[in-house]
Design a protein around this motif. Sequence first.
Motif, PDB file in Angstrom:
ATOM      1  N   UNK A 184      -0.838 -13.188   1.903  1.00  0.00           N
ATOM      2  CA  UNK A 184       0.321 -12.410   1.464  1.00  0.00           C
ATOM      3  C   UNK A 184       0.068 -10.915   1.597  1.00  0.00           C
ATOM      4  N   UNK A 185       1.142 -10.150   1.759  1.00  0.00           N
ATOM      5  CA  UNK A 185       0.989  -8.689   1.792  1.00  0.00           C
ATOM      6  C   UNK A 185       0.568  -8.160   0.430  1.00  0.00           C
ATOM      7  N   UNK A 203       3.693 -11.236  -6.760  1.00  0.00           N
ATOM      8  CA  UNK A 203       3.197 -10.411  -5.668  1.00  0.00           C
ATOM      9  C   UNK A 203       1.718 -10.061  -5.875  1.00  0.00           C
ATOM     10  N   UNK A 204       1.045  -9.749  -4.751  1.00  0.00           N
ATOM     11  CA  UNK A 204      -0.286  -9.148  -4.830  1.00  0.00           C
ATOM     12  C   UNK A 204      -0.105  -7.642  -4.945  1.00  0.00           C
ATOM     13  N   UNK A 205      -0.734  -7.026  -5.933  1.00  0.00           N
ATOM     14  CA  UNK A 205      -0.554  -5.595  -6.150  1.00  0.00           C
ATOM     15  C   UNK A 205      -1.859  -4.977  -6.602  1.00  0.00           C
ATOM     16  N   UNK A 206      -2.022  -3.712  -6.275  1.00  0.00           N
ATOM     17  CA  UNK A 206      -3.238  -2.999  -6.655  1.00  0.00           C
ATOM     18  C   UNK A 206      -2.923  -1.530  -6.868  1.00  0.00           C
ATOM     19  N   UNK A 207      -3.870  -0.813  -7.434  1.00  0.00           N
ATOM     20  CA  UNK A 207      -3.810   0.631  -7.578  1.00  0.00           C
ATOM     21  C   UNK A 207      -5.242   1.129  -7.647  1.00  0.00           C
ATOM     22  N   UNK A 208      -5.430   2.418  -7.877  1.00  0.00           N
ATOM     23  CA  UNK A 208      -6.776   2.990  -7.994  1.00  0.00           C
ATOM     24  C   UNK A 208      -6.847   3.770  -9.296  1.00  0.00           C
ATOM     25  N   UNK A 209      -8.029   3.865  -9.902  1.00  0.00           N
ATOM     26  CA  UNK A 209      -8.143   4.514 -11.213  1.00  0.00           C
ATOM     27  C   UNK A 209      -7.979   6.026 -11.134  1.00  0.00           C
ATOM     28  N   UNK A 222      -7.368  -5.489   7.515  1.00  0.00           N
ATOM     29  CA  UNK A 222      -6.512  -6.378   8.285  1.00  0.00           C
ATOM     30  C   UNK A 222      -5.268  -6.844   7.558  1.00  0.00           C
ATOM     31  N   UNK A 223      -5.019  -6.359   6.348  1.00  0.00           N
ATOM     32  CA  UNK A 223      -3.888  -6.840   5.554  1.00  0.00           C
ATOM     33  C   UNK A 223      -2.617  -6.031   5.855  1.00  0.00           C
ATOM     34  N   UNK A 224      -1.481  -6.614   5.499  1.00  0.00           N
ATOM     35  CA  UNK A 224      -0.197  -5.898   5.536  1.00  0.00           C
ATOM     36  C   UNK A 224      -0.014  -5.261   4.171  1.00  0.00           C
ATOM     37  N   UNK A 225       0.171  -3.947   4.147  1.00  0.00           N
ATOM     38  CA  UNK A 225       0.207  -3.203   2.887  1.00  0.00           C
ATOM     39  C   UNK A 225       1.505  -2.401   2.807  1.00  0.00           C
ATOM     40  N   UNK A 226       2.161  -2.460   1.640  1.00  0.00           N
ATOM     41  CA  UNK A 226       3.348  -1.662   1.361  1.00  0.00           C
ATOM     42  C   UNK A 226       3.031  -0.704   0.214  1.00  0.00           C
ATOM     43  N   UNK A 227       3.242   0.585   0.452  1.00  0.00           N
ATOM     44  CA  UNK A 227       2.965   1.610  -0.555  1.00  0.00           C
ATOM     45  C   UNK A 227       4.273   1.975  -1.238  1.00  0.00           C
ATOM     46  N   UNK A 228       4.323   1.818  -2.560  1.00  0.00           N
ATOM     47  CA  UNK A 228       5.515   2.129  -3.362  1.00  0.00           C
ATOM     48  C   UNK A 228       5.211   3.356  -4.210  1.00  0.00           C
ATOM     49  N   UNK A 229       5.811   4.481  -3.854  1.00  0.00           N
ATOM     50  CA  UNK A 229       5.502   5.739  -4.542  1.00  0.00           C
ATOM     51  C   UNK A 229       6.485   5.997  -5.670  1.00  0.00           C
ATOM     52  N   UNK A 230       6.017   6.720  -6.700  1.00  0.00           N
ATOM     53  CA  UNK A 230       6.938   7.235  -7.712  1.00  0.00           C
ATOM     54  C   UNK A 230       7.834   8.282  -7.063  1.00  0.00           C
ATOM     55  N   UNK A 231       9.025   8.473  -7.612  1.00  0.00           N
ATOM     56  CA  UNK A 231      10.007   9.357  -6.993  1.00  0.00           C
ATOM     57  C   UNK A 231       9.853  10.798  -7.489  1.00  0.00           C
ATOM     58  N   UNK A 232       8.762  11.448  -7.050  1.00  0.00           N
ATOM     59  CA  UNK A 232       8.557  12.866  -7.332  1.00  0.00           C
ATOM     60  C   UNK A 232       7.565  13.416  -6.321  1.00  0.00           C
ATOM     61  N   UNK A 279      13.261  -6.604  -3.114  1.00  0.00           N
ATOM     62  CA  UNK A 279      12.062  -5.898  -2.677  1.00  0.00           C
ATOM     63  C   UNK A 279      11.540  -6.475  -1.367  1.00  0.00           C
ATOM     64  N   UNK A 280      11.550  -7.796  -1.244  1.00  0.00           N
ATOM     65  CA  UNK A 280      11.105  -8.434   0.001  1.00  0.00           C
ATOM     66  C   UNK A 280      12.002  -8.013   1.161  1.00  0.00           C
ATOM     67  N   UNK A 281      13.309  -7.991   0.951  1.00  0.00           N
ATOM     68  CA  UNK A 281      14.243  -7.605   2.014  1.00  0.00           C
ATOM     69  C   UNK A 281      14.013  -6.159   2.438  1.00  0.00           C
TER      70      UNK A 281
END
Length: 690
Positions: A184-185, A203-209, A222-232, A279-281
């Motif tokens: 999965x992405x 979903x598979x999700x991650x962040x960094x400290x 090799x993974x498919x990654x989607x970056x979701x940013x805060x709106x600022x 979100x998938x669409x």
Amino acid sequence: MMTKYAAQPEPVYLNPEAVARAVGGKARGNKVTCHAPGHRKGSPEVSITVDPSAPRGLLVHCFSGEDPVEVKDWVLRMCGEPDFSPGVKSDRTQPTSHLRLVHKEEPPRAFSDRHLIAQGYRHAVTYDYADANGEVVFEVLRYEHDTLAKTFIQRRPDGHGGYLAGRGEPILYRIPDIAANTEDPVFVVEGEKDADRLASLGFLATTVPNGSWPEELSALSGRRVFVLADNDATGDKKSKLAAEKLAGIATVSCIDLPGLLEKQDVSDWLDAGNDADALVALCSSADPIPANDNEPSAPAFSIFDWTVDRFVGEAPAVEYLVDGVMPLGVPGMVAAMGDTGKSYAMLELHRRVSFGSSMYAPPVFGGKVIAEGVSVMVTSEDDRGEVHRRIASLDPHGERHTSAGKRMIVVPMPSAGGARAYWKEDRKHGLIETDDFKRLCDQLKSIDGLRLVTFDPLASFAHLPLNEDPAAGQFVCTSIGRLTSETGATILTAHHMRKLQKPIETLGDARDAIRGSSALVDGLRWVYAMWPADESRAKRVCKTLGIEFSPGKVVLGGVVKANGAARRVVTTYVRNEFGLLVDRTAGLSASAPPQGDLLQALAMAIGAAAAAGSPFTKTGAGGLFEMKERLPDELKALSKGRIDHLATQALEQGAVVRAAAKGEKTAKWLDVPGGMFAIGLGNFNTGSPR
């Protein structure tokens, strides 16, 4: 014979906080920023990296145009250390005066949140950062307050059932989930709360400290990654950083969630009624960001395509920007000592390229500008007001307000957002060209008729240890060379020269005085040096010209490096009332030439005549005495015997050579070494004596 390499200096461990106190700056991690000497307002001009492996434990960059080595000397003096010399280790065996700066490893501290509890904070949630085996490496604790903003602290297990403050090296959040599902992405978000929210939807999700990206990112390889940013604005920066960190590792798309208000995130988007299918669409229609590794490689070539029989017909003539001196379409450098006037002289060169040059105008950089077109100067030293004043003095008749004004572009970086790094070192990718540089290159490549580009000074745009690392110098030169080939323009950088104990006597001395490793000069095809004349010589020049002497009035210059034909003579400049350096070489008598006699003037006249397609011979119908009306004034009054003696001296010393014209066998024409006739490519102008 085996080369003996110098031993590497011992690491020097300095405390950034102590360095910051010494220079009156601020420390952040191993970085210290402060104002340069003489500066007090605006953004800090000096960046100091505390690095034990660096010479004397410091890397110093200055973005205000000062000599970088002199700035490093200032930093060391403020810390109680002797001045810096590239490649020379301090002879101190016991650096007692900077022992107060030596970093001492602090012992681990027990975790405590009492300072937050005392302020009214309450512990809300704990986020476990575990390795692929599920073992907790550290925790991020979220604290909330009724009136104050949320805050976070970190802790790590001490191995005895308790906790130590801090976290050690960062890792990705929710690694066990990612390791267990390789199909999965993966969504990258800004905080643990958002990652957990997406995980609750399957979903598979991650962040960094705390925004700190780890070096180890193999879990996303090799993974498919989607970056979701805060709106600022901060979200935009973090999204861009995530894409940069994952370039070449994963296939990345940055997703803008529609309908978000300022500072909202993916959790807010889901709370507004959007669901997992939406979100998938949204992600399914997103294009991936091209990775550096996916850029097309250079086309293959065969050495057998390049046999010399392919070079047929007449060889193309060398094209010049400045006739006989500065070739067109080469990477080059103008190096000068501080307060010499190189920036003003380079601005005048740009004016002549863009506006055209009168046939009566004195030479600039040793010759006449013969290539006209668009010019672009990017300067980090002068603001809009100073550029305006200089342009006004150079253009008193207002040609800049005609159509010619559109051909001359001068970007004063202090008034255009501040100096940008065009070349820097990235922890992961090493030496890189920045996005700012790539955007500039795209703009330059779109300009038709581009003839000249200048970066003034180089140190403001290359955030690299150019004075210490040959690889850094070669990288920048290669980058500039590639841009030259893509635009067809001459691209110059302005750089510094060292102050020497004794006066510069020759062009070789001038070349040796250029700051930085030899890779800077060796990596460019053309280098011009400018330096102040010593006082006795300057007074002699001023007396001959009938002008009043003042310090810095007289400057010498010449080509110190050229891959190809270029006149290598020392030119004498005199500063006019506006501070512009004006070539006055032709107006000097025998007492004034900087190399002590009339040979300099004779060699210059011979080289100019050959470059113009009307070379002299030593004697005969085209001889120097017979054609003396074409010689400068200081030579016209000499007898035939004196001119013949000077020509013989010039030939014996190698300042002048005999050469054959193209298609001729007899070497009777005079030229300077490297001139067009000297290399067998000279052509005669119509009407020239043969």
